[in-house]
Design an enzyme around this catalytic site. Sequence first.
Site, PDB file in Angstrom:
ATOM      1  N   LYS A  17       0.977  -1.277  -0.115  1.00 37.63           N
ATOM      2  CA  LYS A  17      -0.041   0.081   0.045  1.00 37.63           C
ATOM      3  C   LYS A  17       0.789   1.149  -0.021  1.00 37.63           C
ATOM      4  O   LYS A  17       1.880   1.470   0.891  1.00 37.63           O
ATOM      5  CB  LYS A  17      -0.795  -0.183   1.175  1.00 37.63           C
ATOM      6  CG  LYS A  17      -1.944   1.160   1.157  1.00 37.63           C
ATOM      7  CD  LYS A  17      -1.603   2.382   1.924  1.00 37.63           C
ATOM      8  CE  LYS A  17      -2.391   3.608   1.812  1.00 37.63           C
ATOM      9  NZ  LYS A  17      -1.938   4.655   2.784  1.00 37.63           N
ATOM     10  N   GLY A  20      -0.364   8.315  -0.130  1.00 38.82           N
ATOM     11  CA  GLY A  20      -0.428   9.360  -1.089  1.00 38.82           C
ATOM     12  C   GLY A  20       0.509  10.325  -0.638  1.00 38.82           C
ATOM     13  O   GLY A  20       1.105  11.015  -1.627  1.00 38.82           O
ATOM     14  N   GLY A  51      -3.806  11.565  -1.542  1.00 38.28           N
ATOM     15  CA  GLY A  51      -4.139  12.670  -0.620  1.00 38.28           C
ATOM     16  C   GLY A  51      -3.810  13.910  -1.232  1.00 38.28           C
ATOM     17  O   GLY A  51      -4.591  15.023  -1.454  1.00 38.28           O
ATOM     18  N   ASP A 167      -5.876   2.327   3.223  1.00 37.85           N
ATOM     19  CA  ASP A 167      -5.325   1.321   4.263  1.00 37.85           C
ATOM     20  C   ASP A 167      -6.497  -0.043   4.236  1.00 37.85           C
ATOM     21  O   ASP A 167      -5.956  -1.002   4.347  1.00 37.85           O
ATOM     22  CB  ASP A 167      -5.208   1.954   5.374  1.00 37.85           C
ATOM     23  CG  ASP A 167      -4.173   3.170   5.571  1.00 37.85           C
ATOM     24  OD1 ASP A 167      -2.886   2.863   4.882  1.00 37.85           O
ATOM     25  OD2 ASP A 167      -4.235   4.027   6.171  1.00 37.85           O
ATOM     26  N   LYS A 222      -4.817   3.007   9.637  1.00 35.25           N
ATOM     27  CA  LYS A 222      -3.633   2.107   9.239  1.00 35.25           C
ATOM     28  C   LYS A 222      -3.204   1.000  10.231  1.00 35.25           C
ATOM     29  O   LYS A 222      -3.427  -0.166   9.772  1.00 35.25           O
ATOM     30  CB  LYS A 222      -2.402   3.132   8.962  1.00 35.25           C
ATOM     31  CG  LYS A 222      -1.292   2.561   8.086  1.00 35.25           C
ATOM     32  CD  LYS A 222      -0.112   3.376   8.136  1.00 35.25           C
ATOM     33  CE  LYS A 222      -0.445   4.765   7.847  1.00 35.25           C
ATOM     34  NZ  LYS A 222      -0.935   4.899   6.496  1.00 35.25           N
TER      35      LYS A 222
END
Length: 256
Positions: A17, A20, A51, A167, A222
């Site tokens: 993952k 951003g 983000g 997440d 997260k």
Amino acid sequence: MTMSRSTQATEHKTVIKLGGSLLERLTPDFFKGIQQMIESGKRVIIVHGGGPAINRKLKEAQVETHVVNGLRVTPAEAIDIVQTTLIGSVNPWIVHQLEQADIQAVGLNGFDGGLMKASYLDQDTYGYVGQIDHVNPALLYLLKDAVPVISCIGRTDKGQALNINADTAAEKIAAAIQADELLFVTDTPGIKVNGQTVTTTHPDEINGWIADGTIYGGMIPKVQAAAGCLDADIPAVRIVNEMLEGTTIFKEVAVK
């Protein structure tokens, strides 16, 4: 389509993952590192956020949003911007970086092959933010020779796009494919307590840190996603920086 570990015994599956806020500072060396993972026999799947790019587009459109419980509230006037930014801008950039490192990659989102079916998390509180009801990994299994790069846009049964926390999406996808490890690559080297990175921890300890405010904001989903993967029997969950240094989370307290 469900596949067990026994039918995939020779394939080590790693979900990565990419946060951003980290994307814009990733170097070619990071993507070469992914190439090395693939060459070592790992099957890599990437899930990403976006983000900062979304923030810029929302600002240009003069659309204001805020964060509640670590999640971006996404009003009706924002969801199209979120969707087009993730799918049309951030995702192709990641695919291009992988291809520059000689890695074949394919951009995907929740609409593709029914990959992420979702429903509203709490429309009154979060707007067009979704919770994942079902992950269909069939398309991922077909992409044997390419790295899937997944934007966190889910879809409802009626075809409405919903903003999914990256997440959480990584957690659900890792569980659906029975991944061997999940790496949350972010702009911080793992979980910090009193300014120091914790190298190993477990869910009970994490819950205590959330309760006392040590863990807050975007780190909450997260670590909750990490704990969710452990419950789904994902053997290794790590929160790391771009150098892959950080915190490893185990299901139980290690025996000393």
